[in-house]
Write a protein that holds these residues in place. Structure first.
Motif, short mmCIF file in Angstrom:
data_model
loop_
_atom_site.label_atom_id
_atom_site.label_comp_id
_atom_site.label_asym_id
_atom_site.label_seq_id
_atom_site.Cartn_x
_atom_site.Cartn_y
_atom_site.Cartn_z
N ASN A 102 1.95 -40.45 70.56
CA ASN A 102 1.57 -41.87 70.48
C ASN A 102 1.26 -42.40 71.88
O ASN A 102 1.83 -41.93 72.87
CB ASN A 102 2.72 -42.68 69.86
N ASP A 103 0.39 -43.39 71.98
CA ASP A 103 0.02 -43.92 73.29
C ASP A 103 1.05 -44.98 73.73
O ASP A 103 0.81 -46.18 73.62
CB ASP A 103 -1.39 -44.51 73.24
N PHE A 104 2.17 -44.51 74.26
CA PHE A 104 3.24 -45.42 74.68
C PHE A 104 2.81 -46.23 75.90
O PHE A 104 3.28 -47.34 76.10
CB PHE A 104 4.52 -44.64 74.99
N ASN A 105 1.90 -45.67 76.74
CA ASN A 105 1.44 -46.44 77.90
C ASN A 105 0.78 -47.74 77.46
O ASN A 105 1.04 -48.81 78.02
CB ASN A 105 0.44 -45.62 78.73
N PHE A 108 3.49 -50.12 75.98
CA PHE A 108 4.30 -50.79 77.01
C PHE A 108 3.49 -51.85 77.75
O PHE A 108 4.00 -52.90 78.11
CB PHE A 108 4.86 -49.76 77.99
N LEU A 111 3.35 -55.09 75.71
CA LEU A 111 4.61 -55.75 75.30
C LEU A 111 4.52 -57.25 75.61
O LEU A 111 4.12 -57.62 76.71
CB LEU A 111 5.79 -55.17 76.09
N ALA A 119 13.36 -53.94 75.65
CA ALA A 119 12.48 -53.00 74.95
C ALA A 119 12.66 -51.56 75.43
O ALA A 119 12.85 -51.33 76.62
CB ALA A 119 11.02 -53.41 75.14
N CYS A 120 12.63 -50.62 74.49
CA CYS A 120 12.66 -49.18 74.81
C CYS A 120 11.63 -48.48 73.94
O CYS A 120 11.41 -48.86 72.80
CB CYS A 120 13.99 -48.54 74.42
N GLY A 121 11.06 -47.40 74.45
CA GLY A 121 10.23 -46.52 73.63
C GLY A 121 11.01 -45.26 73.31
O GLY A 121 11.69 -44.72 74.19
N VAL A 122 10.94 -44.80 72.07
CA VAL A 122 11.66 -43.60 71.67
C VAL A 122 10.65 -42.59 71.10
O VAL A 122 10.17 -42.76 69.98
CB VAL A 122 12.74 -43.91 70.62
N ASN B 105 3.49 -41.61 78.88
CA ASN B 105 2.95 -40.59 77.97
C ASN B 105 3.23 -39.19 78.51
O ASN B 105 3.66 -38.30 77.78
CB ASN B 105 1.44 -40.77 77.78
N PHE B 108 7.05 -38.47 78.34
CA PHE B 108 7.52 -38.12 76.99
C PHE B 108 7.03 -36.74 76.57
O PHE B 108 7.74 -35.99 75.91
CB PHE B 108 7.04 -39.17 75.98
N ALA B 119 16.53 -39.57 73.78
CA ALA B 119 15.75 -40.08 74.91
C ALA B 119 15.03 -41.38 74.57
O ALA B 119 14.52 -41.54 73.46
CB ALA B 119 14.72 -39.04 75.33
N CYS B 120 15.01 -42.31 75.52
CA CYS B 120 14.24 -43.56 75.39
C CYS B 120 13.52 -43.82 76.70
O CYS B 120 14.02 -43.50 77.76
CB CYS B 120 15.15 -44.77 75.23
N GLY B 121 12.37 -44.47 76.63
CA GLY B 121 11.69 -44.97 77.82
C GLY B 121 11.87 -46.47 77.90
O GLY B 121 11.76 -47.16 76.89
N VAL B 122 12.17 -46.97 79.10
CA VAL B 122 12.36 -48.41 79.27
C VAL B 122 11.39 -48.92 80.33
O VAL B 122 11.58 -48.67 81.52
CB VAL B 122 13.81 -48.74 79.68
#
Lengths: 336, 336
Positions: A102-105, A108, A111, A119-122, B105, B108, B119-122
């Protein structure tokens, strides 16, 4: 090996970011139902610890996930007030989960700056554990659980009766294909529910929105099913024109299950830690942004525009009364 | 507005991913010290709740953060065994924090598959709150806290005595420039420590590795300081050749503070919730991968190769005894 087909990344014309407004409508339709579930069925008195932790499973890149999380946070805040717990109002922490690909960049970067939560991404598949035991108070998943963790293995074997020649889904296929899909879905749901039951605190809540089968209609005649058949027919036409090969179509299967309310009820009831608070059918949508990835991965991205153009024509020519609407299963579960 | 200068993204020849082995050496050197701090000073008996939550503040994209987190998890596990708490061994949850512009990205995608933690990204600046109150047991930050949250405002004012003409750092500059940097660093550290004190559980630990000033050496003669001066001189040479303008150099300042052990001690002692368990100086490194972003943002990426080529030549020609080594401050704090 689990498979992952992220929604279209970035912010281009076919991106999920710019093509998820129908999913958003579905979220708005469901908003009242979520608020009702929290108001009536979530007992925040039983949560001893600060903070209140929420998770969105299969969040994609936004903005729908931000809208949904904001609604849930506000509804939970109102519940604290309604239960006379103003002085114990918790801080909120939101875990945005989706596949590693997934495009977490983008998620984030978009947000909301005014958010009232940490907030956290998992990264990772929800067909497995994502969080420590008893650590999440509320879980949400919209338009994600209909994806199987993988194409059932029988469908990859040319000599199996479940070899799905000339089709890309179990709709209108032989019974063996439907059975293989159903078995995979049952397996996936068992793992999903068992993982969530471990991760939820006692009294915690799960809300699921899942594209599903309308009541009393076979998959082949449901709005999703008809479109999957037309997608398959579009690909077969392209195979006849040698744009792709028939073998490519034969070996491709869309890993999506259209569950019925009855099937879903039975699967949840197998889990001893979860109670069904609500389970009913609603309206939903179907869009290129959510499906393009899985086709591009198998056939190459070169064919995508043409495929969806052809699908549009087939839908126009189709004798079926096709509105851009499917059916959505709305599920509220509570952790015993 | 806070500023963010992420390490070089992706996996190219100048990426942080492929150029962070010196930072990794520093982590290995510090490994024993971290293990010692956990063994001697972390009382896991006082943590009632499962799971054990760790955070890496300014984690970049790996692999160093994964190595460090793995070491810490293993050291904490050993501590549980040593304290006779085998039956209460917690699950671990690691929060990887960095600026929103960090390449999560890539982070992860390269998470170790065999990890023993969730694991989480913050995303967000550690110059502010990142986590709910009393929710983290162990915090780690390596090669990150020397970055100021922004260039001090006085340095952007042409009429200020802190206008830093022809230089890019406070080394060898007028006193007003050093003062402006020091004031910004004090402000940033106060916010950093106060946020961390809120987020840590009682008895929780912070370990910091910060590029710093060697004992009794002025900034202008320290290995980092000399290199910053040579970087400034390289830019001024390029300005004379009209590759960039002098005005561009005048308005650029590297937002990095080289703190001394004394300054850091004093700043921590101002925070009433944190105890210093250990504070000492070690060896460290200096690399293009960590600095390129901040120069590229101001001067454009076109000049980067040439700038660092010129720097290498200047270092070769320099009369200073320059090894590729700086000084690192090793800090262990505990939450009262």
């Amino acid at each position: 090996m689990q498979q992952s087909f992220p929604m279209n990344a970035g912010d281009g014309p076919h991106s999920y970011l710019n093509n998820s407004h129908f999913q958003r409508q579905a979220i708005n339709v469901s908003r009242t139902m979520i608020e009702e579930a929290i108001a009536k069925k979530l007992d925040v008195k039983c949560f001893s610890s600060n903070p209140f932790r929420l998770a969105d499973l299969g969040c994609s890149v936004g903005p729908n996930t931000f809208i949904a999380m904001q609604h849930i946070v506000e509804a939970v805040e109102r519940k604290y007030l309604a239960q006379g717990l103003k002085s114990e109002m918790p801080e909120f922490q939101v875990f945005f989960n989706d596949h590693v690909a997934n495009d977490f960049n983008t998620l984030f970067a978009s947000l909301p700056t005014e958010r009232r939560y940490f907030a956290c991404g998992v990264p990772g598949s929800f067909h497995g554990r994502l969080f420590p035991e008893s650590s999440i108070h509320f879980m949400f998943s919209s338009h994600a659980l209909h994806w199987l963790s993988k194409v059932p293995e029988e469908l990859l074997d040319k000599n199996s009766p479940a070899w799905n020649r000339g089709r890309i889904h179990y709709t209108s296929g032989p019974e063996e294909v439907s059975h293989a899909y159903a078995a995979q879905f049952e397996h996936d749901m068992e793992i999903f529910l068992s993982a969530r039951a471990k991760e939820l605190v006692v009294g915690g809540m799960i809300v699921l929105l899942i594209p599903a089968l309308p009541n009393g209609i076979p998959a082949s005649q449901s709005p999703y099913g008809v479109k999957f058949d037309l997608l398959g027919a579009s690909l077969m036409d392209m195979a006849k024109e040698r744009l792709i090969s028939e073998a490519q179509v034969d070996s491709f299967n869309l890993p999506i299950q259209l569950a019925s309310l009855e099937q879903m009820t039975e699967l949840v009831e197998r889990n001893e830690c979860l109670i069904i608070e609500r389970m009913e059918l609603e309206c939903a949508m179907f869009l290129r942004a959510g499906l393009e990835g899985v086709f591009a991965q198998h056939f190459g991205s070169g064919i995508i525009d043409q495929l969806f153009d052809r699908l549009s024509k087939k839908i126009m020519e189709s004798s079926h009364q096709l509105e851009p609407v499917g059916t959505l299963l709305f599920v509220v579960l509570r952790r015993k």
